[in-house]
Each structure stands twice: as C-alpha cells, then as structure tokens.
Design an enzyme around this catalytic site. Sequence first.
Site, mmCIF file in Angstrom:
data_model
loop_
_atom_site.group_PDB
_atom_site.id
_atom_site.type_symbol
_atom_site.label_atom_id
_atom_site.label_comp_id
_atom_site.label_asym_id
_atom_site.label_seq_id
_atom_site.Cartn_x
_atom_site.Cartn_y
_atom_site.Cartn_z
ATOM 1 N N ASP A 31 0.848 -1.197 0.000
ATOM 2 C CA ASP A 31 0.000 0.000 0.000
ATOM 3 C C ASP A 31 0.884 1.247 0.000
ATOM 4 O OD1 ASP A 31 -1.941 -1.792 0.228
ATOM 5 O OD2 ASP A 31 -2.603 -1.220 2.254
ATOM 6 N N LEU A 81 -35.504 -10.250 -8.834
ATOM 7 C CA LEU A 81 -35.548 -11.713 -8.975
ATOM 8 C C LEU A 81 -36.724 -12.281 -8.201
ATOM 9 C CD1 LEU A 81 -31.759 -12.317 -8.322
ATOM 10 C CD2 LEU A 81 -32.926 -12.950 -10.434
ATOM 11 N N GLU A 110 -24.852 -18.490 -8.517
ATOM 12 C CA GLU A 110 -24.084 -17.385 -7.939
ATOM 13 C C GLU A 110 -24.576 -17.119 -6.526
ATOM 14 O OE1 GLU A 110 -24.553 -13.977 -10.537
ATOM 15 O OE2 GLU A 110 -24.362 -15.236 -12.313
ATOM 16 N N LYS A 112 -26.107 -14.623 -3.744
ATOM 17 C CA LYS A 112 -26.925 -13.411 -3.801
ATOM 18 C C LYS A 112 -26.344 -12.432 -2.787
ATOM 19 C CE LYS A 112 -31.588 -11.736 -4.284
ATOM 20 N NZ LYS A 112 -31.573 -10.594 -3.389
ATOM 21 N N ASP A 114 -25.644 -9.206 -0.597
ATOM 22 C CA ASP A 114 -26.584 -8.322 0.085
ATOM 23 C C ASP A 114 -25.997 -6.913 0.180
ATOM 24 O OD1 ASP A 114 -28.767 -7.484 1.398
ATOM 25 O OD2 ASP A 114 -28.296 -8.432 3.307
ATOM 26 N N ARG A 133 -29.987 1.360 -8.921
ATOM 27 C CA ARG A 133 -31.063 0.660 -9.614
ATOM 28 C C ARG A 133 -32.325 1.523 -9.650
ATOM 29 N NH1 ARG A 133 -35.097 -2.793 -7.624
ATOM 30 N NH2 ARG A 133 -35.951 -4.089 -9.283
ATOM 31 N N GLU A 170 -23.037 -5.527 -7.581
ATOM 32 C CA GLU A 170 -23.490 -5.195 -6.224
ATOM 33 C C GLU A 170 -22.353 -4.514 -5.470
ATOM 34 O OE1 GLU A 170 -26.576 -6.239 -5.923
ATOM 35 O OE2 GLU A 170 -27.061 -6.298 -3.790
ATOM 36 N N TYR A 222 -22.108 -8.951 -11.856
ATOM 37 C CA TYR A 222 -22.790 -10.222 -12.108
ATOM 38 C C TYR A 222 -23.759 -10.241 -13.292
ATOM 39 C CZ TYR A 222 -25.993 -7.716 -8.960
ATOM 40 O OH TYR A 222 -26.764 -6.767 -8.372
ATOM 41 N N LYS A 310 -33.671 -18.181 -1.404
ATOM 42 C CA LYS A 310 -33.387 -17.448 -0.163
ATOM 43 C C LYS A 310 -33.016 -18.429 0.956
ATOM 44 C CE LYS A 310 -34.102 -13.492 0.061
ATOM 45 N NZ LYS A 310 -34.546 -12.199 -0.247
ATOM 46 N N CYS A 404 -27.078 -10.382 44.013
ATOM 47 C CA CYS A 404 -26.900 -11.575 43.186
ATOM 48 C C CYS A 404 -28.090 -12.514 43.374
ATOM 49 C CB CYS A 404 -25.594 -12.268 43.578
ATOM 50 S SG CYS A 404 -25.402 -13.870 42.802
ATOM 51 N N CYS A 407 -26.673 -15.956 45.246
ATOM 52 C CA CYS A 407 -26.222 -16.028 46.646
ATOM 53 C C CYS A 407 -26.746 -14.870 47.484
ATOM 54 C CB CYS A 407 -24.697 -16.071 46.702
ATOM 55 S SG CYS A 407 -23.938 -14.516 46.204
ATOM 56 N N CYS A 422 -21.429 -9.711 41.146
ATOM 57 C CA CYS A 422 -21.502 -10.330 42.462
ATOM 58 C C CYS A 422 -20.056 -10.452 42.938
ATOM 59 C CB CYS A 422 -22.144 -11.709 42.337
ATOM 60 S SG CYS A 422 -21.931 -12.721 43.808
ATOM 61 N N CYS A 427 -19.961 -17.636 45.850
ATOM 62 C CA CYS A 427 -21.222 -17.729 45.113
ATOM 63 C C CYS A 427 -21.165 -18.975 44.218
ATOM 64 C CB CYS A 427 -21.418 -16.471 44.269
ATOM 65 S SG CYS A 427 -22.828 -16.603 43.167
HETATM 66 S S1 IVH Z 1 -28.922 -10.722 -11.231
HETATM 67 C C1 IVH Z 1 -32.428 -10.106 -13.661
HETATM 68 N N1 IVH Z 1 -27.170 -11.698 -9.569
HETATM 69 O O1 IVH Z 1 -30.667 -9.108 -6.181
HETATM 70 C C2 IVH Z 1 -31.261 -10.340 -12.853
HETATM 71 N N2 IVH Z 1 -28.705 -10.068 -8.750
HETATM 72 O O2 IVH Z 1 -33.644 -9.271 -6.537
HETATM 73 C C3 IVH Z 1 -31.183 -9.422 -11.704
HETATM 74 N N3 IVH Z 1 -28.340 -9.486 -6.392
HETATM 75 O O3 IVH Z 1 -31.337 -6.001 -7.623
HETATM 76 C C4 IVH Z 1 -29.877 -9.288 -11.124
HETATM 77 N N4 IVH Z 1 -26.632 -10.828 -6.041
HETATM 78 O O4 IVH Z 1 -29.273 -6.199 -6.135
HETATM 79 C C5 IVH Z 1 -28.197 -10.846 -9.727
HETATM 80 N N5 IVH Z 1 -25.520 -12.656 -8.224
HETATM 81 C C6 IVH Z 1 -26.553 -11.797 -8.388
HETATM 82 C C7 IVH Z 1 -27.027 -10.992 -7.327
HETATM 83 C C8 IVH Z 1 -28.104 -10.144 -7.543
HETATM 84 C C9 IVH Z 1 -27.428 -9.907 -5.506
HETATM 85 C C10 IVH Z 1 -29.414 -8.504 -6.083
HETATM 86 C C11 IVH Z 1 -29.443 -7.308 -6.989
HETATM 87 C C12 IVH Z 1 -30.811 -7.268 -7.572
HETATM 88 C C13 IVH Z 1 -31.573 -8.141 -6.645
HETATM 89 C C14 IVH Z 1 -32.691 -8.809 -7.392
#
Ligand code: IVH
Length: 664
Positions: A31, A81, A110, A112, A114, A133, A170, A222, A310, A404, A407, A422, A427
């Site tokens: 760095d 999705l 893949e 998902k 967050d 988005r 993301e 993605y 999910k 306590c 005790c 305590c 105790c």
């Molecule tokens: S694909 C039509 N791939 O999930 C395809 N989305 O509910 C839509 N997200 O708004 C996106 N990981 O923020 C895709 N590997 C992944 C993802 C992903 C997280 C989120 C993304 C999107 C939301 C859709």
Amino acid sequence: MNIKERINNLITTLNKHNINYYVHDKPTISDFEYDILLRELEELENKNPQYANNSSPTKRVGSHPIKEFGTIKHRLPMLSLANAMNEDELVEFNKQITKNIPNDIEYVAELKLDGLAVELVYENGEFIYGSTRGDGFLGEDITNNLKTIKGIPLSFTGKKIPKLLEVRGEVFINHKDFKKLNEDRKKENLPLFANPRNCAAGSLRQLDPKITASRPLRIFCYAPGEIDGIKFKSQIEFLSSLPKWGFPVNQHIKLGTGIDFIKKYYKSAEKIRNKIDYDIDGVVFKVNSYVLQKEIGIRSKSPRWAIAGKFKAEQAITKILDIQISVGRTGALTPVAKLDPIKVGGVVISNATLHNQDEINKKDVRINDYVLIQRAGDVIPEILKVIKEKRKKNTIKFIIPNECPICNSKAIKNINEAVLRCMNDNCEAIIKGKIEHYVSKNCLDISGLGTQIINLLIKNNLINKISDIYKLKVDDLANLERMGQKSAENIINSINKSKTTTFSKFINGLGIRNVGLNASKLLEKKFNNNIEKLINCNYEELINIDEIGDIMANSIIEYFNNSNNINIINQCLSSNLKFESLENIKTTILTDKLFVFTGTLKKYSRSEAIKIIESFGASAAGSINKKTNYLIAGEKSGSKLNKAKSLNIKILNEEDFLNLINNI
Ligand code: IVH
C-alpha cells in the site's frame, strides 16, 4: 521520458495494481509503494493539468459535492428476482423451465450478495457514468461516487473493446472493513452504522464524493445491461470476460446441470455463509444460455429464467416470557431474555442476551414484549428491536437487581464498567463458572467433565474450587446420578492425563480477570514456566512485557495478592501438575529481542519464522514501537518499513535475516 509519458505510465501502472488488488486479490506492491506512485501522479497532474486523463486513479478521490443526484434512464430495465423460499420452490422453478425443453438445463449458480445494485456504463472502454437501480427504470446518477470505488475500472483495454458495455453489480462492504469503520467512528463519537448494507447504501448516496472515497466500498459484477460491439453466448462467458477487463467477479460462481446441481449449490452456500467476509442473503440460479434466456422470457418485474434461493430466515419475531439474571465466572450479572421458543435458521432459540441495563434501556425491552431476534452463526442470539406496534398493556419494565440472584450478596458496579458484579467468591454460580472454564479446551482440557457433572459434583459437596478436581476418586463420580463405573474411570483418566499441560494453559485456567490465553503465553515466556516468579512479580516487570498494559498488569497483581488464590494454585501444583518445558530455550544473542515481520519471506512462512526466533528466546510483535529490535522486511513490505526507519530500528532483508539466524 517526458512528463506526458510519465503520467500515462503511472496511470497504467496504478490501474494494473488496482486490478491485481481488487479483481485478483493478489497485490504485487505494498500500500505504501502504491501511495508513493499515486502521490507522484497527483503532483504531476496538478502541475500539468493539460494532460488530465479521465481514467487516472486520481479521479477516484472525489470531485466536488453536488446538491442532488440527477436521474439516469436504464437502457434495459434493471429487473429484480423471484424468490424461492425453500428447496421445493427451487424444484418447481426447474420444472417450469424444463416444461418445454427436453434436456437438462445448464445453470450458473451465484451468491446473492446483500448490498446495493448499480449499473456501470462504458463507451469504447471508458467509464462514462453509473447509477443506482432506482425503480428499475430510472436510477440516480452516482457517477462521481462510483469513481471512488477502486474495484471499478475507470477504463479498460483489450483486443476487442465493445462500443457500449453496461455492467451491473453489487456494491458492498466486507465485515472486517465494516468493523474497523465502526470502531473508528466510535472513537470519534460518530453514530454507528447498523450493518454493512446500510453503510454501503449510505456511502453510495453521499452528495460529497470525498465521503464515499473514505468508505471501504467493494463491488462484484454479475449481470450485463445493454452491450454493443461484442456478443456473449452465455452468462458464464460474460462472467469470465469481466476479470480480463478489470471487473471484480465473485469467486463462488459455479456452472452445473439440472436440479441436483441446484440443490447441492443451495446447501453448500448455506454452509459457506458464515465463513465468507461479506453478507449474502441467498443464491441465484440463472439459465446459462442467453439464447435460452430469451426464449424463456421475462415477467413484468423479474426474469423467468432466473430465481433467487433465499436462506432460511436468521431473524424471527417472538415474545419475551421473562427476563432472568445469569451469573458468570467473573460474577457479572447478565440479563437473559427467556423467549417463547422459536425456530430461527433451523435452530430452536429460547434465550437471547440483553448484555446490561444500558442495553435494556436503550432498546426499551420489557417482559411480554414482542421482539425481533437474530441468530448469526454460532453467536448467542441477539434482540434487534422491540416490535412496538405489538406492545400490550401487560408489559413489565425490568431493572437488574443490585443483589446476586444466586447467593443474595450485594452486586457492585465498578467505575468504568456497564455491568453489576456479584463480589462473593463463594457464590455457587461463580464457582461453577470458574470450574467450567478451568476444564475447557484452552485451559486444562479435561474431557468428560461437562456442565451437568460439574453441577452434580457441586451439589454433592465434592468440589467447590478448581483444585478439588484433583481430589476426586472414581467412587465419588460413580456414585453420582446416572453415572456408570466406566464413565467415572474415564473422567479420572482424563483428569490425570491433563496434569501434563503447559504453563500458559494453567494460567489461563486460573481465570485472572483480563488475562486470556495470549496474555498467558506472554507470561509463560517472561517467567519461563516459573510460577513462583510470576506470583512474586511486580507491576513494573509486567508492564515492561510488550502487549501487557496497565489494566492487565493490575489484574494480575490483584489476583496474586489474594491468599485464597495462592492456596488454590498450591493445591493444584501439589497434585503433580507438570508444565511441558519451553522448547530449546537457551540464552542467545537474540534472547528477549523483539522482532516485527513485514512482507513475505521466500524461505519461511511468517509462522515458521516466528517459531525460529522464538526458539532463540526472542519474540514477535505485530506492530513497531520503540522497543522493537529488528524489522524483518520480506518482499512487498508494507508501511512498517517507513515506521522502522523513522524510529531507527534495525531493518534486515531476508538474506540478512537468514545470516543472522544461521550464525547463532
Ligand atoms: S442478477 C435479472 N445476480 O438481487 C437479474 N442479482 O432481486 C437481476 N443481487 O437487484 C440481477 N446478487 O441487487 C443478480 N448474483 C446476483 C445478485 C443479484 C445480488 C441482487 C441485486 C438485484 C436483486 C434482485
């Protein structure tokens, strides 16, 4: 090389290092070296603004604040999705997909992520703008903020550069970076972020890009948006092209066929969930072939060719039936919420910690309240918040008693502490906690002596302190409820076996306040397995040990000033405890010297090198200070090098280091 060439050369070099760091996760310079190059570029650009270049990494530090974000229309809507909440719904998804298609379908699986979805738009390899988005059709123009994220290429080169490339991904924050950020904010009395996602969202939507630049944002890409000038046949082909252009792509992507693949990935992702350093809330399955995707089509808001699997909720709402006090080995009175049992992430939860009175007040948690609880991995479930809308008249406020509950002796709050304790050494809860700690893995490691047996032994007056363990006979144990002769013999065997231990495990087992296994190891080294020396040591000797501070030193002194503690130690020792001798400790020119390592060594791993210097009586610390004797600087040394120089500390490269240790 003229100035323009040098500027371009620096831009290319720095961008290459960014890719090594953010895309391949394999930095090739420190760095510190990176910062030096960046500073040179900044200075050259400031003096020669005519050579300004939009793909320069200096553009990442943030331009001027703006009043509000403009909007950007996505060329293709950013869909969401559909969700599958369990395996059956994934089976149903696959059934729908295969309805009119005879063969097994190839899917890309893949994680998902967050975080926050963004779109990046490139024309002829140049980053033009980027957006959130938004509602899927219109997003906010956060171009200047996105430019501060080092994982996002400002430009890319290659054999075939598309005229237009829209990449979606993301933006998120790693757990480690998030923790550090909140710790820093705490020091500065700034409000803390609730979780990495909120923090990422807040950081991306700053009107001043300099603030965004100061946040550790990352991105995984993605999905494609509109593309012109290059054709991808499949999702996997698209994803594998991205890193070549400098876009970070998550490493847990898999290609597979059919429902068995889907089920397997779904299960395995739940397992890695607690191991990875960022939040995911499920998995995504996408039909791999773009031709097939088109054939299968989309709904108004989500594609039919993809689904999010999910994870089981790790949060749930339940009722607090009662709040009880638990007393630990340090005497701390901890309020525990007794919950109406509820399944969270597949496990039945009936207790959640409330930490202390401040926490109860802050969250305004009352008996009979409905609360949102969260289970994260193996940690004790936590109460996130009270569901105030569900609060009824029968709620009861809770105040931790100042005596306590076990005790009945008075509980005291020390200055600077949030907890009541305590203070009665007799105790039963404290005795039990101390014994449980003494037999645990990082201490004497006595297998078979679990909580229930310890309870029975205490109840039957067979033990009330750690040293009593050594007085136990097979018959004492065999006579306990539900205990057979064989199990009793096994426990006595493991007690005997545990007598050969290490000094540090024994010290850790004593449960001295603020002294854990690491500090115990420092004491082991300093006092060379000599417990008499440790018992009689003074404050100065302790404070002189690197990494032992005032609080720990005082706890140690206080512990050994108590004659009860000394009696217990003596009783343990008289039962034939043996401390394994410290390996090969002999006095050498390195005895008591303090080493710090930076960068990588070719011949030894960091831990091997540390073992070597420790065998000569030296020790290693993580950071440089005045007490450091040597800095061993391997390849790609970091900022420690400069600090060592400024403190005039001896710096050895790998060759010097090998010479030093080979000549002892
Ligand atoms: S694909 C039509 N791939 O999930 C395809 N989305 O509910 C839509 N997200 O708004 C996106 N990981 O923020 C895709 N590997 C992944 C993802 C992903 C997280 C989120 C993304 C999107 C939301 C859709």
